[in-house]
Every structure is written in C-alpha cells, then in structure tokens.
Design an enzyme around this catalytic site. Structure first.
Site, short mmCIF file in Angstrom:
data_model
loop_
_atom_site.label_atom_id
_atom_site.label_comp_id
_atom_site.label_asym_id
_atom_site.label_seq_id
_atom_site.Cartn_x
_atom_site.Cartn_y
_atom_site.Cartn_z
N ASP A 187 3.10 -3.08 -27.09
CA ASP A 187 3.96 -1.89 -27.17
C ASP A 187 3.64 -1.18 -28.47
O ASP A 187 3.68 -1.77 -29.55
CB ASP A 187 5.43 -2.32 -27.15
N GLU A 271 1.34 0.84 -22.46
CA GLU A 271 2.13 1.90 -21.87
C GLU A 271 1.33 3.20 -21.88
O GLU A 271 0.50 3.42 -22.76
CB GLU A 271 3.39 2.10 -22.72
N CYS A 324 15.37 -5.58 -18.13
CA CYS A 324 15.52 -6.94 -18.65
C CYS A 324 14.38 -7.79 -18.11
O CYS A 324 14.15 -7.83 -16.90
CB CYS A 324 16.86 -7.52 -18.21
N CYS A 329 15.96 -11.66 -13.25
CA CYS A 329 17.00 -10.67 -13.53
C CYS A 329 16.49 -9.26 -13.22
O CYS A 329 16.71 -8.74 -12.14
CB CYS A 329 17.48 -10.77 -14.99
N CYS A 345 21.66 -7.94 -22.18
CA CYS A 345 21.67 -7.64 -20.76
C CYS A 345 23.06 -7.93 -20.19
O CYS A 345 23.55 -9.05 -20.31
CB CYS A 345 20.61 -8.46 -20.04
N CYS A 348 22.58 -10.90 -17.10
CA CYS A 348 22.26 -12.31 -17.40
C CYS A 348 22.64 -12.71 -18.81
O CYS A 348 22.57 -13.88 -19.16
CB CYS A 348 20.78 -12.58 -17.14
N ASP A 355 11.44 -4.04 -28.62
CA ASP A 355 9.99 -3.95 -28.50
C ASP A 355 9.41 -5.17 -27.77
O ASP A 355 8.51 -5.04 -26.95
CB ASP A 355 9.34 -3.81 -29.88
ZN LIG Z 1 19.03 -9.65 -17.55
#
Ligand SMILES: [Zn+2]
Length: 383
Positions: A187, A271, A324, A329, A345, A348, A355
């Site tokens: 990233d 990305e 997430c 999840c 999150c 979960c 990052d």
């Molecule tokens: Zn999650």
C-alpha cells in the site's frame, strides 16, 4: 524488453559547448515547427484544400530552408532538429488522443535542455559515446545492458550532462533471482512511503520536506537578483542543483524499495491509485509528488518483468482500506476518512491498522488473481 540506462557524461569544455548548442538547436526546431503547425493548421481549418500539417511535412520544410535561413543548424547533428520535430508530432498525437495537454513552446532553460539521437547517429565504445561532428565523449560508467541499441537522449540537469540510452535487451542476468517469499500486498501511503502485508513499514526519504526551507531561501535570494546579471545566473545554478539533489534522493529511495520488493516476492499486489485525482487535493499533493507513485509503479513493473515476478494492480474501485480482511468476515465500512489510521470491525471486532489492513486485502486480491489467471479453482468473487 526495452529499457533505458541513464549514464552521466564527462564532456570537456568544448564538448559541453557542442551539447548545449545541439540542445538549443533541438529546442529551436521544436518551437519553429510548433509555430508553423499552428499557422498551417489554422489555414487548413479555413480552407480544406490547404495541406494539414504533420511532423513529416514540417521536417521536409525545415530541411529545405535551414541551409539558407538557419545555417548554424548544420554545426550540430542533423538528428537534433529532426528528432525534436518527430517528438512534436508525438506530442500532437497524444493531445488529439486526449492523453496530454496541447503542446507548449519550450522555454530556454539551462536545466532542462535535451536532444535525441537515433541509433545510426551514435555508437558506444566501452566507456565512450561517439556523436557526429563531435567525436568521443567519456561516460562515467559502461552501458549495463547488451542488445540492440535503439536511441539516446542527451540531457542536462543543473550543470551535469547525461545520456539516456535505450536498449532492446534479453539480458537480465545481472539480477540475482527472486527469493520467492510468495505474495505481498503493498500500500502506497502518505505517512509512510509503503506498507507491506508482512507488517513492514518503509518510511522512505521525503527530501522535499527536509530541504524545503533551503529551497525557499534560495528561491527568495534568486528573486532579489537583477535579471540578466551574473549573480542571478549563479543563484539559478544553485537552485537547479538543489532541485536535482532532491530528485536524486527521491529516485534512490524508490529504487531501493522496488528492487527489494521484486527481489523478495514473486507476486506483488498494488493499488491503482487515482493519483491525478488526489493531486488536486492541495494538502496531499506535496506528499504524493514527493513519493512519486507513477515512478514507483513504473519501476516495479519493469523490475518484476526482468525477474519473472508478477505485479497485480487492483481495480480502482477495490476497497482495500475499507474492507475487513479477517478470514470469513469481509465486512465493508461505508466511509473511512484519511485521518482515521485505525478502526474496529463492527462485525468481527478485529482492530485494524488502516494501511496493514489494506495490504492484506491487496495480497488476497493478488493471490486470487494469479490463481484464476492460471485457470485455477472456484474462488469466491472479490468484493
Ligand atoms: Zn471483520
């Protein structure tokens, strides 16, 4: 693979004068052709029987008059004006395709001069380059790649001359093989140069910030000097040198990062950053241009190509930061402003470093991309 090697030249005074003259000729030809283009294009728009300008016709027109009108052009390689007009043709092609701005006149600049040579107009002899009407110019290092030499662009940065030699090469053997530590997600950030899905954070050099005050001071000094004075010239040289130094620091930290990544990992997920959109944001722009995202991707892709590694670029709308990564999840938050560096999150309960979470998702994207590219198994569709 086509690759360029930029080598610093060590011309003597007489040779440096020639190089400056050739670069000046290239700039003059470019500006001459641009002015002609504008006139002839307007005439063609008014009256369709007039010829539409193109780089080939403009080169012929310049050749027909240069002996009479610009005899000094004959003192340097004929490539200098020719290639400049070919480059203008390419600039117009990019403009008409919507990829670039309308070509602009080149200003006289002692720090950005250049001219290009085709491969029949120069040769490389170990540590020297032979240029027509000039002879042998010493190079600071030998050409790193073997193969067919395509062209060379000679350019000046501050007071230094370089030749960027483009080679079509099959020769990647100078590179040590990939260690193959598998797949990594990378990233590119604003606070750190890069975060890896291994948890590593690469700080990177931010030369602009560190040298900014010096840059400001030098610019201020320059603005106080009288135009055309020797002192102004000296101040300009100093400023150009500082700009070159900043660019070198930046380039060096990017090269270290991209070499390290391609040396270690076989598959690299990154990305597709909408950098042009981000640069419009004034607060982010300096950090982003300092980091040189485009240059990062360019280096990563060519180095990966040399080592047989794969760069997987995630779709622009792939929500790497907002999803997430916890197994099973995959919850996606609606909004995640850049100022939020850590989030929990709600499904979960996992706590994410912004990052690192993004890099884990990019790693997952890269893995599933390569598996499906191999005609692999029944993967879950990507969110
Ligand atoms: Zn999650």
């Amino acid at each position: 693979m086509i690759i360029s090697h930029k080598i610093r030249l060590a011309p003597n005074n007489q040779q440096a004068t020639y190089l400056a003259k050739a670069a000046g000729t290239a700039r003059f030809a470019y500006n001459w052709a641009l002015a002609e283009w504008q006139t002839q294009y307007a005439a063609w728009q008014d009256d369709n029987t007039q010829p539409k300008p193109n780089q080939m016709s403009l080169r012929r027109q310049l050749n027909a008059i240069k002996r009479e009108q610009f005899p000094w052009m004959l003192e340097v390689t004929k490539n200098a004006p020719q290639m400049a007009i070919i480059q203008l043709g390419a600039a117009f092609k990019n403009f008409f395709a919507g990829r670039a701005q309308y070509p602009r006149f080149k200003k006289k600049s002692k720090s950005r001069d250049s001219f290009t040579l085709t491969n029949d107009q120069f040769s490389i002899d170990a540590c020297r380059i032979r240029i027509p009407n000039l002879g042998l110019v010493r190079m600071r290092e030998t050409l790193r790649f073997s193969g067919k030499i395509l062209s060379a662009t000679v350019s000046r940065t501050a007071d230094q001359w370089f030749a960027s030699i483009t080679v079509d090469t099959q020769d990647y053997h100078h590179l040590p093989p990939t260690e193959n530590q598998g797949t990594v997600g990378v990233d590119l950030g604003v606070s750190a140069l890069a975060t890896l899905s291994t948890g590593e954070k690469v700080a990177g050099a931010k030369p602009h910030k560190a040298l900014l005050s010096r840059l400001r001071r030098l610019s201020r000094r320059l603005s106080r000097k009288i135009k055309g004075s020797a002192n102004r010239h000296k101040a300009q040289q100093k400023l150009a040198k500082l700009h070159a130094r900043i660019a070198n620091i930046r380039q060096d930290s990017l090269h270290q990062l991209t070499t390290d990544l391609t040396r270690r990992f076989h598959t690299i997920g990154i990305e597709d950053l909408n950098v042009s959109g981000m640069v419009k944001n004034r607060h982010l722009s300096r950090a982003i241009s300092d980091m040189g995202f485009f240059e990062f991707r360019r280096q990563l892709e060519y180095k990966a190509g040399m080592r047989g590694a794969v760069v997987v670029v995630a779709d622009r709308f792939f929500a790497s930061s907002k999803t997430c990564f916890a197994p099973g999840c995959g919850y996606k938050v609606d909004k995640l402003p850049l100022s939020i560096r850590e989030w929990t999150c709600p499904v979960c309960g996992a706590v994410h470093d912004r990052d690192i979470n993004a890099t884990k998702n990019l790693e997952g994207y890269a893995v599933s991309y390569t598996v499906s590219a191999c005609g692999g198994c029944d993967l879950m569709p990507l969110k």
